[in-house]
Design a protein around this motif. Structure first.
Motif, short mmCIF file in Angstrom:
data_model
loop_
_atom_site.label_atom_id
_atom_site.label_comp_id
_atom_site.label_asym_id
_atom_site.label_seq_id
_atom_site.Cartn_x
_atom_site.Cartn_y
_atom_site.Cartn_z
N ARG A 278 0.84 -1.21 0.00
CA ARG A 278 0.00 0.00 0.00
C ARG A 278 0.87 1.25 0.00
O ARG A 278 0.42 2.32 -0.37
N ASN A 279 2.11 1.10 0.46
CA ASN A 279 3.07 2.20 0.28
C ASN A 279 3.67 2.04 -1.12
O ASN A 279 4.37 1.07 -1.40
N PRO A 280 3.40 3.00 -2.03
CA PRO A 280 3.83 2.83 -3.43
C PRO A 280 5.35 2.68 -3.58
O PRO A 280 5.82 2.05 -4.52
N PHE A 281 6.11 3.25 -2.65
CA PHE A 281 7.57 3.12 -2.74
C PHE A 281 7.98 1.66 -2.54
O PHE A 281 8.86 1.14 -3.23
N ILE A 282 7.34 1.00 -1.58
CA ILE A 282 7.67 -0.41 -1.31
C ILE A 282 7.21 -1.29 -2.48
O ILE A 282 7.92 -2.18 -2.93
N HIS A 283 6.02 -0.99 -2.97
CA HIS A 283 5.46 -1.77 -4.09
C HIS A 283 6.43 -1.75 -5.28
O HIS A 283 6.79 -2.79 -5.85
N ARG A 284 6.90 -0.54 -5.60
CA ARG A 284 7.81 -0.38 -6.74
C ARG A 284 9.11 -1.17 -6.52
O ARG A 284 9.60 -1.83 -7.42
N LEU A 285 9.62 -1.10 -5.29
CA LEU A 285 10.89 -1.80 -5.01
C LEU A 285 10.73 -3.31 -5.19
O LEU A 285 11.57 -3.96 -5.82
N PHE A 286 9.66 -3.87 -4.64
CA PHE A 286 9.46 -5.32 -4.77
C PHE A 286 9.24 -5.71 -6.23
O PHE A 286 9.70 -6.75 -6.67
N ASP A 287 8.51 -4.85 -6.97
CA ASP A 287 8.26 -5.15 -8.39
C ASP A 287 9.55 -5.23 -9.20
O ASP A 287 9.69 -6.02 -10.12
N GLN A 288 10.50 -4.35 -8.84
CA GLN A 288 11.73 -4.25 -9.65
C GLN A 288 12.86 -5.13 -9.12
O GLN A 288 13.89 -5.25 -9.77
N ALA A 289 12.65 -5.75 -7.96
CA ALA A 289 13.77 -6.43 -7.29
C ALA A 289 14.11 -7.78 -7.92
O ALA A 289 13.23 -8.57 -8.26
N GLU A 290 15.42 -7.99 -8.07
CA GLU A 290 15.90 -9.35 -8.37
C GLU A 290 16.36 -9.92 -7.02
O GLU A 290 17.26 -9.37 -6.37
N HIS A 291 15.71 -10.98 -6.57
CA HIS A 291 16.00 -11.52 -5.23
C HIS A 291 17.23 -12.41 -5.25
O HIS A 291 17.36 -13.28 -6.10
N LEU A 292 18.13 -12.19 -4.29
CA LEU A 292 19.37 -12.96 -4.24
C LEU A 292 19.30 -14.12 -3.23
O LEU A 292 20.18 -14.97 -3.22
N PHE A 293 18.28 -14.13 -2.38
CA PHE A 293 18.09 -15.25 -1.45
C PHE A 293 16.95 -16.13 -1.98
O PHE A 293 16.00 -15.60 -2.53
N GLU A 294 17.06 -17.43 -1.72
CA GLU A 294 15.93 -18.29 -2.09
C GLU A 294 14.71 -17.97 -1.24
O GLU A 294 13.59 -17.96 -1.70
N LYS A 295 14.98 -17.76 0.06
CA LYS A 295 13.90 -17.31 0.95
C LYS A 295 14.47 -16.30 1.93
O LYS A 295 15.69 -16.29 2.16
N PRO A 296 13.60 -15.44 2.49
CA PRO A 296 14.13 -14.40 3.36
C PRO A 296 14.70 -14.97 4.66
O PRO A 296 14.30 -16.05 5.10
N GLU A 297 15.64 -14.24 5.24
CA GLU A 297 16.09 -14.52 6.60
C GLU A 297 15.07 -13.88 7.53
O GLU A 297 14.67 -12.73 7.30
N SER A 298 14.64 -14.60 8.57
CA SER A 298 13.70 -13.95 9.49
C SER A 298 13.96 -14.34 10.93
O SER A 298 14.54 -15.40 11.19
N ILE A 299 13.59 -13.45 11.84
CA ILE A 299 13.70 -13.76 13.28
C ILE A 299 12.45 -13.29 14.00
O ILE A 299 11.85 -12.28 13.64
N ASN A 300 12.10 -14.04 15.04
CA ASN A 300 10.95 -13.70 15.89
C ASN A 300 11.44 -13.09 17.19
O ASN A 300 12.63 -13.11 17.49
N GLU A 301 10.48 -12.63 17.96
CA GLU A 301 10.76 -12.24 19.35
C GLU A 301 11.84 -11.17 19.45
O GLU A 301 12.74 -11.25 20.29
N VAL A 302 11.79 -10.18 18.54
CA VAL A 302 12.74 -9.06 18.65
C VAL A 302 12.23 -8.16 19.77
O VAL A 302 11.12 -7.64 19.69
N SER A 303 13.04 -8.00 20.81
CA SER A 303 12.57 -7.31 22.01
C SER A 303 13.39 -6.06 22.30
O SER A 303 14.62 -6.07 22.17
N PHE A 304 12.71 -4.97 22.67
CA PHE A 304 13.41 -3.73 23.00
C PHE A 304 13.30 -3.43 24.49
O PHE A 304 13.42 -2.29 24.92
#
Ligand SMILES: Cc1cc2nc3c(=O)[nH]c(=O)nc-3n(C[C@H](O)[C@H](O)[C@H](O)COP(=O)(O)OP(=O)(O)OC[C@H]3O[C@@H](n4cnc5c(N)ncnc54)[C@H](O)[C@@H]3O)c2cc1C
Length: 373
Positions: A233-259
């Protein structure tokens, strides 16, 4: 006085830089890291320039890895309003995949033992000596530095209070290529219940990393559905994902990020980096804080190892005091500023401040950053 044995648990930036600082001052140490270098970590990979003099002083500013040089900042709101600022101090972009391995190799060349693929599972202290259980057998030490990052099984074993509360934040990272993206810009794009940073690291690689609330992903069923239905819904993000060539097979992700607030000393272990306290990622300052805390802790450990009048108690109190002086306010400010992110109204307010009240925006940025050291 016999040599004191120093063990550093965790070989991220805080742990490796501490081992380098100590080695340069003639104190040997051993770093115990559960992973094998090189490896990816969820991180925006933008390092504030405040660390450059210190890294150069230690001989480990990663010039030869050709980090990008970043001096401009673009902020967009959930619905795509935009502001552009010049960064006072700026930073450099480098992937943790190459940076951590570079530091590990440099530490090893200085005589530091870096034990990889070894997890510390227990730490006990008998009033004089530490006893560690690791997946490669027991170890003993006179000083332990806890550099094990934002959340580790060890936090539970040490009964750290923040572990009793679950944290709702999830971090996700991609490496991508784009046909065109400025070399000197870091962007922070808001979306509902989250924000996404984009900046160059070394070479043609671009880091795209976001933090969001767990409920966002749960409501949409998967990361990719959430990206399409919420982030786009943010057009800047939409454009980036549309144009991106992905270098990872799947994203790196982590849970429970605590501040949550943590303590810089726990069970006589000197905590450094995220293990002592994590600043909200939008500040782009966690790595600089990890490196700065490594410097502060190294100075106290060095004194403890070389001066018989500098007791353990003095080392612990001195480090805790320095740590609070440098970081307590920054962590608090980071949490307050994060409240301006991830909502339509609040992110428009943040963009409005950046566009029409530049001194206020610059003041807010300064609250979360330190001076070069
Ligand atoms: C989404 C997101 C984006 C971010 N973006 C940025 C950014 O752009 N700029 C910035 O400056 N900061 C950023 N940060 C913060 C930054 O990543 C951290 O502040 C920084 O990595 C802290 O370094 P550290 O050395 O304390 O911990 P880490 O780098 O996490 O290192 C800890 C190490 O300890 C090891 N370990 C853990 N437990 C054990 C154990 N029991 N035994 C042995 N080893 C163990 C881990 O494997 C790891 O290698 C971001 C964070 C998140 C979540």
């Amino acid at each position: 006085m016999p040599d004191k044995k120093v063990i550093i648990v965790g070989g991220g930036l805080a742990g490796l830089v501490t081992s380098i600082h100590l080695a340069k001052a003639g104190i040997g140490s051993e770093v115990v890291e559960k992973n094998q270098y090189p490896f990816h970590r969820v991180c925006g990979e933008y390092v504030s320039n405040e660390v450059v003099p210190y890294l150069r002083h230690l001989g480990c500013y990663p010039e030869q890895l050709k980090p990008s040089s970043i001096s401009r900042f673009q902020l967009t709101s959930v619905n795509g309003a935009e502001a552009n600022l010049q960064l006072d101090l700026g930073g450099f972009g480098i992937s943790r995949y190459v940076f951590d391995q570079f530091l590990q190799q440099y530490a090893t060349s200085l005589g530091v033992t870096v034990r990889q693929h070894t997890e510390v599972t227990d730490i006990r202290f008998d009033g004089r000596q530490f006893y560690l259980d690791t997946t490669a057998g027991p170890l003993e030490a006179d000083v332990i530095l806890g550099a094990f990052g934002k959340r580790s099984r060890l936090d539970k074993q040490l009964n750290r209070s923040f572990m009793t509360r679950s944290s709702p934040y999830v971090g996700v990272k991609y490496h991508i290529r784009l046909a065109s993206f400025p070399h000197d810009m870091i962007c922070l794009h808001n979306f509902q219940d989250g924000y996404c940073g984009i900046s160059r690291v070394e070479g043609e690689t671009i880091n795209l990393c976001y933090l969001t609330h767990r409920r966002n992903i749960k409501a949409k069923g998967s990361l990719s559905a959430m990206e399409k239905e919420v982030m786009f819904r943010n057009p800047f993000i939409h454009r980036l994902f549309d144009q991106a060539e992905h270098l990872f097979e799947k994203p790196e992700s982590i849970n429970e990020v605590s501040f949550e607030t943590k303590r810089p000393i726990e069970a006589h272990v000197l905590m450094i980096g995220d293990a002592a306290g994590m600043i909200t990622p939008l500040c782009g300052n966690g790595m600089a804080m990890a490196i700065r805390s490594a410097k502060l802790a190294s100075e106290h450990v060095l004194r403890f190892c070389t001066d018989t009048n500098y007791s353990r108690d003095k080392m612990e109190k001195g480090y805790a005091q320095d740590w609070r002086h440098h970081f307590a306010r920054r962590l608090w400010s980071g949490r307050q500023i994060q409240n301006l992110f991830g909502g339509v109204w609040s992110s428009n307010l943040a963009v409005g401040i950046a566009n029409h009240m530049k001194p206020v925006a610059e003041f807010l940025i300064r609250q979360t950053h330190g001076k070069p050291f």
